[in-house]
Design an enzyme around this catalytic site. Structure first.
Site, PDB file in Angstrom:
ATOM      1  CB  ALA A   1      -0.923   0.081   1.572  1.00 27.97           C
ATOM      2  CE  LYS A   2       3.378   6.956  -4.059  1.00 27.92           C
ATOM      3  NZ  LYS A   2       4.806   6.901  -3.436  1.00 27.92           N
ATOM      4  CB  ALA A   3      -0.158   3.713   3.562  1.00 29.50           C
TER       5      ALA A   3
END
Ligand code: PPE
Length: 308
Positions: free
Chosen positions: A158-160
């Protein structure tokens, strides 16, 4: 790099003036890092501006949101269109696009579910990520003393926003030590990536890059570079990379939307190859740039025209 404001920001469905795009200090995201985002580039081309792999970036945005159980109140197609609208509204030809989905204002406490899921999209002119000279001459990096998040802690796929707490520590340490960037290892000591880039290694004409299971972001530039290298007939192995392989590489380079293809000229003060970008690095840089500049036909469907 100082931010260069543009005119409007797409904020929960409408374009509003740059300075008015604000959120409440008690928004969930402010306290618990509850956001997912994308970084996308748009390039000026002879036939007009085009966004690079826009659909793939928006797909990853939705994937990131899914991991965090965020229901984005727009469809993928609508978000694609909203990105294009944001570029057009700002009259930009070449820019960076940043869509961000976050948990807004509504309740406090770790549980994010009662808070609304909101979306903003900004676009602005953004130059070379690691400095103007970096693309040409390469950067000096260190292996970070910080490790990347272990699997099953903060999910790297996830590109969180939360991932970038780790990335900030890596970056600040590198800068404090006089390096442009840090390369971060996983908890077992294998190479992952830079604070905001994937990494590739060349040795004896073969190319290596850590696999998706190595707590890396599934980079879209990484995937594009793998495809281009294979089209050139080069072998690319996605395999575990031990730290010391960095010291033995003939060539090393970073890939990323912001960093594009940036050569690495030294690691921990050990010169890489001849201290200048090597032949495969230059070849792939050239091939990638020619796609971005629209110099070769878009046979892969990677370019989305903005003003068509
Ligand atoms: N790893 C990380 C940790 C990362 O942040 C990026 C992108 C990549 C790999 C490369 O992914 P891709 O852009 O899909 O090829 N980093 C973005 C944000 C940088 C920032 O400072 O913000 C970017 O390059 O846009």
């Amino acid at each position: 790099m100082a931010l260069q404001p543009s005119k409007s920001i797409w904020f929960n469905g409408s374009l509003i003036p740059w300075d008015e795009a604000r959120i409440h200090v008690l928004s969930h995201v402010m306290h618990y890092g509850s956001s997912v985002f994308e970084g996308i580039r748009c390039y000026e081309q002879p036939s007009g501006s085009a966004v690079f792999r826009l659909e793939d970036h928006i797909r990853r945005l939705f994937d990131s949101a899914r991991i965090y159980r965020m229901e984005i109140p727009w469809s993928r197609e609508e978000v694609v269109e909203a990105c294009l609208e944001t570029v057009r509204a700002n009259g930009l030809n070449s820019c960076y696009i940043r869509p961000l989905v976050y948990r807004g204002y509504g309740s406090m406490g770790v549980n994010p579910l009662p808070c609304p899921v909101e979306l903003m999209i900004a676009a602005w002119e953004w130059g070379a990520y690691l400095g103007d000279e970096a693309l040409e001459n390469g950067v000096d990096v260190q292996v970070s003393t910080w490790a990347r998040m272990a699997p099953n802690t903060i999910p790297a796929m996830a590109k969180a926003g939360a991932n970038y707490a780790n990335a900030q520590l890596v970056k600040m340490e590198a800068l404090a030590n006089g390096f442009a960037e840090g390369v971060v290892l996983d908890v077992d000591g294998f190479v992952c990536e830079g604070s905001g880039e994937n990494i590739f290694l060349v040795r004896e004409g073969k190319v290596f890059t850590p696999p998706l299971g190595a707590s890396i972001l599934s980079g879209i530039t990484r995937a594009s570079v793998i495809a281009l290298l294979r089209e050139m007939g080069l072998e690319v192995a996605q395999t575990k990379v031990p730290r010391e392989a960095l010291y033995l590489a003939d060539e090393l380079f970073f890939t990323g939307t912001a960093a594009e293809i940036t050569p690495i000229r030294s690691v921990d003060r050990l010169t890489v190859g001849g201290g200048k970008p090597g032949p495969i690095t230059k070849k792939i840089q050239k091939a990638y740039l020619s796609v971005l500049r629209g110099e070769t036909a878009d046979s892969r469907g990677w370019l989305h025209p903005v003003y068509a």
